[in-house]
Write a protein that holds these residues in place. Structure first.
Motif, PDB file in Angstrom:
ATOM      1  N   ALA A  46       0.739  -1.243  -0.108  1.00  0.00           N
ATOM      2  CA  ALA A  46      -0.068   0.049  -0.017  1.00  0.00           C
ATOM      3  C   ALA A  46       0.792   1.509  -0.033  1.00  0.00           C
ATOM      4  O   ALA A  46       1.888   1.242   0.561  1.00  0.00           O
ATOM      5  CB  ALA A  46      -0.918   0.011   1.154  1.00  0.00           C
ATOM      6  N   THR A  47       0.449   2.347  -0.563  1.00  0.00           N
ATOM      7  CA  THR A  47       1.158   3.278  -0.566  1.00  0.00           C
ATOM      8  C   THR A  47       0.879   4.227   0.590  1.00  0.00           C
ATOM      9  O   THR A  47      -0.059   3.792   1.329  1.00  0.00           O
ATOM     10  CB  THR A  47       0.626   4.392  -1.864  1.00  0.00           C
ATOM     11  OG1 THR A  47      -0.779   4.640  -1.699  1.00  0.00           O
ATOM     12  CG2 THR A  47       0.725   3.779  -3.074  1.00  0.00           C
ATOM     13  N   GLY A  48       1.519   5.373   0.895  1.00  0.00           N
ATOM     14  CA  GLY A  48       1.282   6.138   2.015  1.00  0.00           C
ATOM     15  C   GLY A  48       0.073   6.888   2.173  1.00  0.00           C
ATOM     16  O   GLY A  48      -0.578   6.894   3.207  1.00  0.00           O
ATOM     17  N   ALA A  49      -0.502   7.191   0.742  1.00  0.00           N
ATOM     18  CA  ALA A  49      -1.934   7.895   1.037  1.00  0.00           C
ATOM     19  C   ALA A  49      -2.889   7.159   1.097  1.00  0.00           C
ATOM     20  O   ALA A  49      -4.014   7.240   1.957  1.00  0.00           O
ATOM     21  CB  ALA A  49      -2.309   8.671  -0.629  1.00  0.00           C
ATOM     22  N   THR A  50      -3.004   5.847   0.625  1.00  0.00           N
ATOM     23  CA  THR A  50      -3.755   4.554   0.850  1.00  0.00           C
ATOM     24  C   THR A  50      -3.753   4.257   2.329  1.00  0.00           C
ATOM     25  O   THR A  50      -4.821   4.150   3.132  1.00  0.00           O
ATOM     26  CB  THR A  50      -3.546   3.464   0.256  1.00  0.00           C
ATOM     27  OG1 THR A  50      -3.310   3.772  -1.216  1.00  0.00           O
ATOM     28  CG2 THR A  50      -4.543   2.335   0.346  1.00  0.00           C
ATOM     29  N   ALA A  51      -2.682   4.269   2.950  1.00  0.00           N
ATOM     30  CA  ALA A  51      -2.429   4.040   4.294  1.00  0.00           C
ATOM     31  C   ALA A  51      -3.268   5.106   5.176  1.00  0.00           C
ATOM     32  O   ALA A  51      -3.904   4.584   6.300  1.00  0.00           O
ATOM     33  CB  ALA A  51      -1.106   3.752   4.745  1.00  0.00           C
ATOM     34  N   ARG A  52      -2.914   6.522   4.859  1.00  0.00           N
ATOM     35  CA  ARG A  52      -3.690   7.379   5.515  1.00  0.00           C
ATOM     36  C   ARG A  52      -5.170   7.392   5.305  1.00  0.00           C
ATOM     37  O   ARG A  52      -5.782   7.606   6.674  1.00  0.00           O
ATOM     38  CB  ARG A  52      -3.080   8.768   5.150  1.00  0.00           C
ATOM     39  CG  ARG A  52      -1.489   8.987   5.575  1.00  0.00           C
ATOM     40  CD  ARG A  52      -1.407  10.399   5.401  1.00  0.00           C
ATOM     41  NE  ARG A  52      -1.200  10.820   3.663  1.00  0.00           N
ATOM     42  CZ  ARG A  52      -0.356  10.556   2.861  1.00  0.00           C
ATOM     43  NH1 ARG A  52       0.815   9.979   3.568  1.00  0.00           N
ATOM     44  NH2 ARG A  52      -0.091  10.946   1.720  1.00  0.00           N
ATOM     45  N   ALA A  53      -5.492   6.865   4.339  1.00  0.00           N
ATOM     46  CA  ALA A  53      -7.134   6.883   4.210  1.00  0.00           C
ATOM     47  C   ALA A  53      -7.724   5.608   4.706  1.00  0.00           C
ATOM     48  O   ALA A  53      -8.725   5.740   5.664  1.00  0.00           O
ATOM     49  CB  ALA A  53      -7.306   6.547   2.745  1.00  0.00           C
ATOM     50  N   LEU A  54      -6.815   4.742   4.938  1.00  0.00           N
ATOM     51  CA  LEU A  54      -7.291   3.475   5.694  1.00  0.00           C
ATOM     52  C   LEU A  54      -7.237   3.790   7.435  1.00  0.00           C
ATOM     53  O   LEU A  54      -8.113   3.518   8.249  1.00  0.00           O
ATOM     54  CB  LEU A  54      -6.380   2.520   5.599  1.00  0.00           C
ATOM     55  CG  LEU A  54      -6.348   1.764   4.231  1.00  0.00           C
ATOM     56  CD1 LEU A  54      -5.303   0.548   4.102  1.00  0.00           C
ATOM     57  CD2 LEU A  54      -7.846   1.288   3.860  1.00  0.00           C
ATOM     58  N   THR A  55      -6.529   4.726   7.694  1.00  0.00           N
ATOM     59  CA  THR A  55      -6.289   4.846   9.122  1.00  0.00           C
ATOM     60  C   THR A  55      -7.328   6.142   9.503  1.00  0.00           C
ATOM     61  O   THR A  55      -7.918   5.974  10.532  1.00  0.00           O
ATOM     62  CB  THR A  55      -5.069   5.820   9.245  1.00  0.00           C
ATOM     63  OG1 THR A  55      -3.730   4.984   9.225  1.00  0.00           O
ATOM     64  CG2 THR A  55      -4.895   6.344  11.042  1.00  0.00           C
ATOM     65  N   LYS A  56      -7.734   6.965   8.648  1.00  0.00           N
ATOM     66  CA  LYS A  56      -8.991   7.652   8.849  1.00  0.00           C
ATOM     67  C   LYS A  56     -10.019   7.115   8.785  1.00  0.00           C
ATOM     68  O   LYS A  56     -11.083   7.308   9.718  1.00  0.00           O
ATOM     69  CB  LYS A  56      -8.619   8.756   7.544  1.00  0.00           C
ATOM     70  CG  LYS A  56      -7.816   9.989   7.863  1.00  0.00           C
ATOM     71  CD  LYS A  56      -7.869  10.931   6.604  1.00  0.00           C
ATOM     72  CE  LYS A  56      -6.675  11.769   6.604  1.00  0.00           C
ATOM     73  NZ  LYS A  56      -6.886  12.774   5.553  1.00  0.00           N
ATOM     74  N   ARG A  57     -10.224   6.121   8.014  1.00  0.00           N
ATOM     75  CA  ARG A  57     -11.546   5.426   7.947  1.00  0.00           C
ATOM     76  C   ARG A  57     -11.472   4.663   9.312  1.00  0.00           C
ATOM     77  O   ARG A  57     -12.532   4.260   9.766  1.00  0.00           O
ATOM     78  CB  ARG A  57     -11.436   4.257   6.751  1.00  0.00           C
ATOM     79  CG  ARG A  57     -12.903   3.522   6.462  1.00  0.00           C
ATOM     80  CD  ARG A  57     -12.532   2.717   5.290  1.00  0.00           C
ATOM     81  NE  ARG A  57     -12.351   3.577   4.051  1.00  0.00           N
ATOM     82  CZ  ARG A  57     -12.052   3.224   2.874  1.00  0.00           C
ATOM     83  NH1 ARG A  57     -12.022   1.338   2.833  1.00  0.00           N
ATOM     84  NH2 ARG A  57     -11.794   3.623   2.200  1.00  0.00           N
ATOM     85  N   THR A  58     -10.557   3.717   9.700  1.00  0.00           N
ATOM     86  CA  THR A  58     -10.636   3.166  11.019  1.00  0.00           C
ATOM     87  C   THR A  58     -10.793   4.136  12.172  1.00  0.00           C
ATOM     88  O   THR A  58     -11.708   3.646  12.915  1.00  0.00           O
ATOM     89  CB  THR A  58      -9.376   2.726  11.350  1.00  0.00           C
ATOM     90  OG1 THR A  58      -9.026   1.754  10.102  1.00  0.00           O
ATOM     91  CG2 THR A  58      -9.203   1.589  12.677  1.00  0.00           C
ATOM     92  N   ASP A  59     -10.381   5.400  12.104  1.00  0.00           N
ATOM     93  CA  ASP A  59     -10.556   6.357  13.276  1.00  0.00           C
ATOM     94  C   ASP A  59     -12.141   6.749  13.097  1.00  0.00           C
ATOM     95  O   ASP A  59     -12.836   6.684  14.296  1.00  0.00           O
ATOM     96  CB  ASP A  59      -9.775   7.794  13.383  1.00  0.00           C
ATOM     97  CG  ASP A  59      -8.272   7.229  13.285  1.00  0.00           C
ATOM     98  OD1 ASP A  59      -8.127   5.878  13.991  1.00  0.00           O
ATOM     99  OD2 ASP A  59      -7.459   7.766  12.964  1.00  0.00           O
ATOM    100  N   ALA A  60     -12.594   6.985  11.943  1.00  0.00           N
ATOM    101  CA  ALA A  60     -14.090   7.336  11.671  1.00  0.00           C
ATOM    102  C   ALA A  60     -14.994   6.109  12.277  1.00  0.00           C
ATOM    103  O   ALA A  60     -15.905   6.400  12.853  1.00  0.00           O
ATOM    104  CB  ALA A  60     -14.389   7.695  10.341  1.00  0.00           C
TER     105      ALA A  60
END
Length: 307
Positions: A46-60
């Motif tokens: 996974a790329t860094g942007a994808t990882a950040r998106a996944l992290t935000k989705r998890t937090d939400a």
């Protein structure tokens, strides 16, 4: 002609892949690779942007779960509060209704006694309903539920000497039913200024100036002062007789030892004896009077004699 077997070719040929060195393969897998968007790929690809998106989705997602749980707890708390308030209101309502009913039954005019609604039976000409109503006047306005009917009967008996007993029952919603049993006059005794009328228990019912008709006179010898027990012995003997036989008794005498003698209007004597077995003696005498005699001795009622 049989062909000569050829030598087996090595596996893979030109398309075969030579075995990789394990250490080199691990180094290649661990080395970062570039993605299509030009970003740096993570070890999993996974790329860094994808990882950040996944992290935000998890937090939400975590925030949604937390908020939902808090809402449910708050809703449950409010529901418990409504349930407690409902219970308190119901208990308060029951207490108020109970208090109103108690007041209405025990203290309000709803079931209050009215003396005009007191009905009397058994009084005859000697005790009128007004006499009983006057005796119970103090209880007017009290709830029938609070009245002690046994005590009311005793009040009537104590207030009216002619009444031997009074059975009182409630007559809803405002009255009483009083059934009287009267004292029966059976004898008279000379008293100051007239005659004291006595019943079978030697209770003085009234005092009259003249001797009433049909009542026996309790006589005493000259100079003899009768005691209470002597008077009671005579009245008990006369009072045990039925009305027909009692009407034939003109006089009753008693000795110092309590031996009673009755004198009939015919002049015959009845040897009664003491106060024992008075009811049996009365029944025996009623039978013996069917025979003409000067003396009827019932002092031993199981072996009576006439002469």
């Amino acid at each position: 002609m049989m062909r000569k077997p050829s030598r087996p070719r090595p596996h893979g040929g030109e398309d075969s892949v030579e075995p990789r060195d394990p250490a080199a393969a691990a180094a290649e897998d661990a080395a970062p690779t570039a993605g299509e968007d030009g970003g740096e790929l993570t070890r999993g690809g996974a790329t860094g942007a994808t990882a950040r998106a996944l992290t935000k989705r998890t937090d939400a997602h975590d925030r949604v779960v937390s908020t939902g749980l808090a809402d449910r707890l708050e809703e449950r708390r409010r529901a418990r509060g409504r349930l407690r308030r409902g219970r308190l209101l119901r208990v308060a309502g029951v207490l108020v209704v109970t208090a109103v009913l108690v007041w209405a039954v025990l203290f309000s005019p709803l079931l209050a006694l009215r003396t005009a609604d007191i009905r009397v039976t058994g009084g005859g000409a000697d005790v009128e309903a007004d006499d009983v109503q006057a005796a119970l006047e103090a209880h007017a306005g009290q709830s029938l539920v609070r009245l002690d009917v046994a005590a009311l009967g005793e009040e009537v008996t104590d207030s009216l000497v002619r009444v031997k007993s009074a059975a009182v029952t409630r007559s809803w919603p405002h009255g009483l039913a009083v059934r009287l049993t009267l004292r029966i006059p059976v004898a008279v005794r000379e008293a100051d200024g007239g005659y004291a009328v006595l019943d079978g228990e030697a209770v003085v019912l009234e005092t009259t100036a003249h001797k009433p008709d049909g009542l026996a006179v309790i006589a005493a010898a000259s100079g003899q002062e009768l005691s209470e027990s002597q008077v009671s012995a005579v009245t008990e003997a006369i009072g045990s007789l039925d009305a027909e036989v009692r009407g034939q008794v003109a006089q009753g005498r008693v000795s110092d030892t309590g031996q009673v003698t009755l004198v009939l209007a015919s002049g015959a004597n009845v040897i009664w004896g003491d106060a024992a077995d008075s009811e049996l003696k009365a029944r025996v005498l009623a039978v013996l009077l069917g025979q003409e005699a000067d003396t009827y001795d019932v002092s031993s009622p199981h072996s009576p004699t006439t002469s």
